[in-house]
Design a protein around this motif. Structure first.
Motif, mmCIF file in Angstrom:
data_model
loop_
_atom_site.group_PDB
_atom_site.id
_atom_site.type_symbol
_atom_site.label_atom_id
_atom_site.label_comp_id
_atom_site.label_asym_id
_atom_site.label_seq_id
_atom_site.Cartn_x
_atom_site.Cartn_y
_atom_site.Cartn_z
ATOM 1 N N PRO A 282 0.800 -1.219 0.000
ATOM 2 C CA PRO A 282 0.000 0.000 0.000
ATOM 3 C C PRO A 282 0.843 1.283 0.000
ATOM 4 O O PRO A 282 0.302 2.366 -0.160
ATOM 5 C CB PRO A 282 -0.823 -0.114 1.282
ATOM 6 N N HIS A 283 2.144 1.161 0.174
ATOM 7 C CA HIS A 283 3.030 2.331 0.210
ATOM 8 C C HIS A 283 3.946 2.398 -1.015
ATOM 9 O O HIS A 283 4.941 3.118 -1.010
ATOM 10 C CB HIS A 283 3.870 2.318 1.491
ATOM 11 N N ALA A 284 3.600 1.655 -2.045
ATOM 12 C CA ALA A 284 4.418 1.648 -3.260
ATOM 13 C C ALA A 284 4.589 3.070 -3.777
ATOM 14 O O ALA A 284 3.631 3.840 -3.834
ATOM 15 C CB ALA A 284 3.773 0.770 -4.322
ATOM 16 N N GLY A 285 5.806 3.434 -4.086
ATOM 17 C CA GLY A 285 6.106 4.755 -4.620
ATOM 18 C C GLY A 285 6.239 5.846 -3.577
ATOM 19 O O GLY A 285 6.583 6.978 -3.899
ATOM 20 N N GLU A 286 6.012 5.519 -2.312
ATOM 21 C CA GLU A 286 6.138 6.515 -1.241
ATOM 22 C C GLU A 286 7.564 6.509 -0.696
ATOM 23 O O GLU A 286 8.279 5.529 -0.799
ATOM 24 C CB GLU A 286 5.171 6.203 -0.094
ATOM 25 N N ARG A 287 7.950 7.626 -0.075
ATOM 26 C CA ARG A 287 9.260 7.796 0.550
ATOM 27 C C ARG A 287 10.397 7.481 -0.428
ATOM 28 O O ARG A 287 11.224 6.633 -0.177
ATOM 29 C CB ARG A 287 9.358 6.967 1.819
ATOM 30 N N THR A 288 10.383 8.193 -1.529
ATOM 31 C CA THR A 288 11.408 8.031 -2.555
ATOM 32 C C THR A 288 12.368 9.219 -2.518
ATOM 33 O O THR A 288 12.198 10.145 -1.732
ATOM 34 C CB THR A 288 10.772 7.962 -3.955
ATOM 35 N N GLY A 289 13.352 9.179 -3.387
ATOM 36 C CA GLY A 289 14.281 10.298 -3.526
ATOM 37 C C GLY A 289 15.010 10.608 -2.235
ATOM 38 O O GLY A 289 15.440 9.710 -1.516
ATOM 39 N N GLU A 290 15.128 11.888 -1.924
ATOM 40 C CA GLU A 290 15.872 12.308 -0.745
ATOM 41 C C GLU A 290 15.141 11.995 0.557
ATOM 42 O O GLU A 290 15.743 12.046 1.628
ATOM 43 C CB GLU A 290 16.209 13.792 -0.837
ATOM 44 N N GLU A 291 13.858 11.643 0.493
ATOM 45 C CA GLU A 291 13.090 11.266 1.686
ATOM 46 C C GLU A 291 13.266 9.792 2.047
ATOM 47 O O GLU A 291 12.806 9.345 3.092
ATOM 48 C CB GLU A 291 11.606 11.538 1.465
ATOM 49 N N SER A 292 13.933 9.039 1.207
ATOM 50 C CA SER A 292 14.081 7.606 1.401
ATOM 51 C C SER A 292 15.242 7.281 2.342
ATOM 52 O O SER A 292 16.333 7.832 2.223
ATOM 53 C CB SER A 292 14.338 6.940 0.042
ATOM 54 N N ALA A 293 14.990 6.358 3.263
ATOM 55 C CA ALA A 293 16.062 5.879 4.137
ATOM 56 C C ALA A 293 17.148 5.191 3.314
ATOM 57 O O ALA A 293 18.330 5.264 3.641
ATOM 58 C CB ALA A 293 15.503 4.921 5.184
ATOM 59 N N LEU A 294 16.766 4.528 2.238
ATOM 60 C CA LEU A 294 17.749 3.864 1.381
ATOM 61 C C LEU A 294 18.687 4.881 0.735
ATOM 62 O O LEU A 294 19.889 4.654 0.636
ATOM 63 C CB LEU A 294 17.048 3.035 0.309
ATOM 64 N N THR A 295 18.161 6.028 0.340
ATOM 65 C CA THR A 295 19.004 7.086 -0.210
ATOM 66 C C THR A 295 20.025 7.530 0.830
ATOM 67 O O THR A 295 21.217 7.681 0.520
ATOM 68 C CB THR A 295 18.156 8.294 -0.666
ATOM 69 N N ARG A 296 19.593 7.709 2.079
ATOM 70 C CA ARG A 296 20.523 8.118 3.146
ATOM 71 C C ARG A 296 21.624 7.086 3.354
ATOM 72 O O ARG A 296 22.786 7.428 3.536
ATOM 73 C CB ARG A 296 19.765 8.359 4.450
ATOM 74 N N VAL A 297 21.251 5.813 3.322
ATOM 75 C CA VAL A 297 22.251 4.746 3.490
ATOM 76 C C VAL A 297 23.285 4.823 2.373
ATOM 77 O O VAL A 297 24.484 4.738 2.606
ATOM 78 C CB VAL A 297 21.575 3.355 3.517
ATOM 79 N N ARG A 298 22.825 4.993 1.149
ATOM 80 C CA ARG A 298 23.737 5.061 0.001
ATOM 81 C C ARG A 298 24.595 6.323 0.017
ATOM 82 O O ARG A 298 25.775 6.275 -0.317
ATOM 83 C CB ARG A 298 22.937 5.014 -1.289
ATOM 84 N N LEU A 299 24.002 7.462 0.385
ATOM 85 C CA LEU A 299 24.732 8.730 0.399
ATOM 86 C C LEU A 299 25.855 8.736 1.434
ATOM 87 O O LEU A 299 26.924 9.283 1.204
ATOM 88 C CB LEU A 299 23.793 9.896 0.714
ATOM 89 N N GLU A 300 25.581 8.158 2.583
ATOM 90 C CA GLU A 300 26.538 8.201 3.679
ATOM 91 C C GLU A 300 27.305 6.898 3.842
ATOM 92 O O GLU A 300 28.156 6.799 4.713
ATOM 93 C CB GLU A 300 25.807 8.546 4.970
ATOM 94 N N ASP A 301 26.992 5.895 3.010
ATOM 95 C CA ASP A 301 27.599 4.565 3.109
ATOM 96 C C ASP A 301 27.535 4.063 4.551
ATOM 97 O O ASP A 301 28.541 3.673 5.147
ATOM 98 C CB ASP A 301 29.029 4.573 2.580
ATOM 99 N N LEU A 302 26.327 4.111 5.113
ATOM 100 C CA LEU A 302 26.133 3.762 6.514
ATOM 101 C C LEU A 302 26.462 2.306 6.823
ATOM 102 O O LEU A 302 26.875 1.996 7.937
ATOM 103 C CB LEU A 302 24.697 4.078 6.938
ATOM 104 N N ASP A 303 26.281 1.403 5.866
ATOM 105 C CA ASP A 303 26.607 -0.002 6.113
ATOM 106 C C ASP A 303 28.088 -0.154 6.445
ATOM 107 O O ASP A 303 28.462 -0.786 7.421
ATOM 108 C CB ASP A 303 26.253 -0.883 4.914
ATOM 109 N N ALA A 304 28.949 0.440 5.619
ATOM 110 C CA ALA A 304 30.397 0.347 5.853
ATOM 111 C C ALA A 304 30.775 1.046 7.155
ATOM 112 O O ALA A 304 31.560 0.519 7.948
ATOM 113 C CB ALA A 304 31.167 0.953 4.682
#
Length: 87
Positions: A11-33
């Motif tokens: 039901p949330h398909a397409g929501e929280r995309t772009g700069e609002e996405s937690a996945l974007t933050r992980v990729r931008l800051e390389d939080l996993d590493a």
């Protein structure tokens, strides 16, 4: 809503995309590493953007699990998903 397989919809398909996405933050800051104490290699914004989204909001009153608390202590992101069974 987008159908996932033949039995579930997100039901949330397409929501929280772009700069609002937690996945974007992980990729931008390389939080996993970073959380593993490794050298980080952040992606540029245009490569880091999550165009699909679909992350559910954390609902009021949801209990924080020990597993999630440990992840947050090492600066990992929490991703919530919600799927509804189709009839």
């Amino acid at each position: 809503m987008i159908k996932v397989g033949s039995s579930f919809t997100n039901p949330h398909a397409g929501e929280r995309t772009g700069e609002e996405s937690a996945l974007t933050r992980v990729r931008l800051e390389d939080l996993d590493a970073r959380s593993l104490g490794k050298e980080t290699h952040p992606l540029p914004l245009e490569e880091a953007l999550d165009h699909e989204g679909g992350w559910a909001p954390r609902f009021e009153g949801r209990v924080l699990t020990d597993f999630e608390a440990k992840a947050l202590n090492v600066e990992r992101q929490i991703f919530d998903l919600t799927y509804l069974r189709s009839e």
